[in-house]
Design an enzyme around this catalytic site. Structure first.
Site, PDB file in Angstrom:
ATOM      1  N   GLU A 172     -13.606  -5.052   3.680  1.00 23.36           N
ATOM      2  CA  GLU A 172     -14.144  -5.387   2.347  1.00 23.36           C
ATOM      3  C   GLU A 172     -14.388  -4.139   1.505  1.00 23.36           C
ATOM      4  O   GLU A 172     -14.654  -4.253   0.309  1.00 23.36           O
ATOM      5  CB  GLU A 172     -15.437  -6.216   2.505  1.00 23.36           C
ATOM      6  CG  GLU A 172     -16.696  -5.453   2.876  1.00 23.36           C
ATOM      7  CD  GLU A 172     -16.777  -5.021   4.345  1.00 23.36           C
ATOM      8  OE1 GLU A 172     -15.787  -5.187   5.083  1.00 23.36           O
ATOM      9  OE2 GLU A 172     -17.829  -4.482   4.735  1.00 23.36           O
ATOM     10  N   HIS A 216     -14.461  -1.865   8.056  1.00 23.18           N
ATOM     11  CA  HIS A 216     -14.871  -2.646   6.875  1.00 23.18           C
ATOM     12  C   HIS A 216     -13.700  -2.944   5.946  1.00 23.18           C
ATOM     13  O   HIS A 216     -13.503  -2.214   4.964  1.00 23.18           O
ATOM     14  CB  HIS A 216     -15.901  -1.843   6.071  1.00 23.18           C
ATOM     15  CG  HIS A 216     -17.223  -1.693   6.728  1.00 23.18           C
ATOM     16  ND1 HIS A 216     -18.269  -2.547   6.503  1.00 23.18           N
ATOM     17  CD2 HIS A 216     -17.678  -0.761   7.599  1.00 23.18           C
ATOM     18  CE1 HIS A 216     -19.316  -2.168   7.199  1.00 23.18           C
ATOM     19  NE2 HIS A 216     -18.987  -1.078   7.886  1.00 23.18           N
ATOM     20  N   CYS A 227     -18.537  -4.813  11.612  1.00 19.87           N
ATOM     21  CA  CYS A 227     -19.410  -3.692  11.980  1.00 19.87           C
ATOM     22  C   CYS A 227     -20.751  -4.193  12.534  1.00 19.87           C
ATOM     23  O   CYS A 227     -20.802  -4.652  13.668  1.00 19.87           O
ATOM     24  CB  CYS A 227     -19.554  -2.764  10.779  1.00 19.87           C
ATOM     25  SG  CYS A 227     -19.976  -1.089  11.283  1.00 19.87           S
TER      26      CYS A 227
HETATM   27  N1  GLN Z   1     -24.729   1.386  12.788  1.00 18.17           N
HETATM   28  C1  GLN Z   1     -25.030   0.077  12.271  1.00 18.17           C
HETATM   29  C2  GLN Z   1     -25.762  -0.760  13.316  1.00 18.17           C
HETATM   30  O1  GLN Z   1     -25.921  -0.341  14.440  1.00 18.17           O
HETATM   31  C3  GLN Z   1     -23.783  -0.627  11.800  1.00 18.17           C
HETATM   32  C4  GLN Z   1     -23.194   0.091  10.608  1.00 18.17           C
HETATM   33  C5  GLN Z   1     -22.370  -0.750   9.707  1.00 18.17           C
HETATM   34  O2  GLN Z   1     -22.454  -1.995   9.715  1.00 18.17           O
HETATM   35  N2  GLN Z   1     -21.598  -0.097   8.884  1.00 18.17           N
HETATM   36  O3  GLN Z   1     -26.170  -1.828  13.015  1.00 18.17           O
END
Ligand code: GLN
Length: 223
Positions: free
Chosen positions: A181, A179, A88
């Site tokens: 995890e 994710h 992410c």
């Molecule tokens: N929206 C977050 C970002 O732009 C990422 C979100 C996440 O890691 N769950 O960094």
């Protein structure tokens, strides 16, 4: 536990511990039976076969990488062979292009759009088969996730859904916008461990740990 040795010391997978979902990754690595460690400062980059950059807030992690002087040693470790997996926010940091923003690490030829699904309230769960990773469906958790909207020819797409790429890799970098995890599934952690040349103690197909709870990572919070 079967570990690759560097000298006499087992090579570990590090989890970048500046901000975000660190503990959940530590717990999965422990369940998998690979050596792991927190990476908070320059001196922690020894003996790392791989590094996980967790989810969190990419703008925050990017500033902390510079603030603690970690960015250069991270890039140098990668040049020397350390593999990296970004989940992410981690995927955003690794991207070559970020729509409307300056890229941070530029280690995989993808273009990402931050918050591509909308706000935190638009977070969702799903599941899909990633044939390179496991034959059975893997649970997917998207939390204010980015969309990977483009990938270069040197990038292998591991999962495409509708108009976006959700998982991809090149020789040294793996990215997932979801994710793993935050589920009991260890398949992606096992996949990354193998990419790092480590042999996880737990094998099998899509390994889902029946003892996993969404709060079980909290035991790492005080360490
Ligand atoms: N929206 C977050 C970002 O732009 C990422 C979100 C996440 O890691 N769950 O960094």
């Amino acid at each position: 536990m079967s570990l690759r040795l560097v000298g006499n010391i087992p090579a570990a997978i590090g989890v970048l511990d500046l901000q975000g979902g660190v503990h959940e990754h530590l717990e999965h690595l422990e369940r998998l039976g690979v050596a792991y460690k927190r990476v908070k400062q320059v001196g922690d980059f020894t003996n790392l076969a791989g590094l996980i950059i967790p989810g969190g807030e990419s703008s925050c992690i990017s500033r902390l990488l510079n603030f603690f002087g970690i960015k250069d040693v991270l890039l140098e470790s990668h040049r020397r062979g350390m593999k990296i997996w970004g989940t992410c926010a981690g995927a955003i940091l690794l991207a070559r292009k970020v729509v409307g923003e300056t890229a941070c690490l530029n280690l995989i030829n993808i273009t990402v759009e931050r918050n591509g699904f909308g706000s935190q309230l638009d977070s969702f769960v799903s599941e899909a088969i990633l044939p390179d990773v496991a034959a059975e469906p893997i649970p997917l958790t998207f939390i204010r996730a980015p969309k990977i909207i483009d990938a270069g020819p040197d990038v292998k797409i591991l999962l495409k859904i509708d108009d976006y790429i959700a998982a991809a890799e090149n020789k040294s970098v793996l990215v997932t916008v979801f994710h793993p995890e935050l589920t009991g599934c260890l398949a992606l952690h096992r996949y990354f461990s193998s990419k790092c040349g480590l042999n996880p103690a737990i094998s099998g197909n899509n390994y889902i740990d029946p003892l996993w709870k969404n709060s079980s990572w909290t035991k790492y919070a005080g360490i």
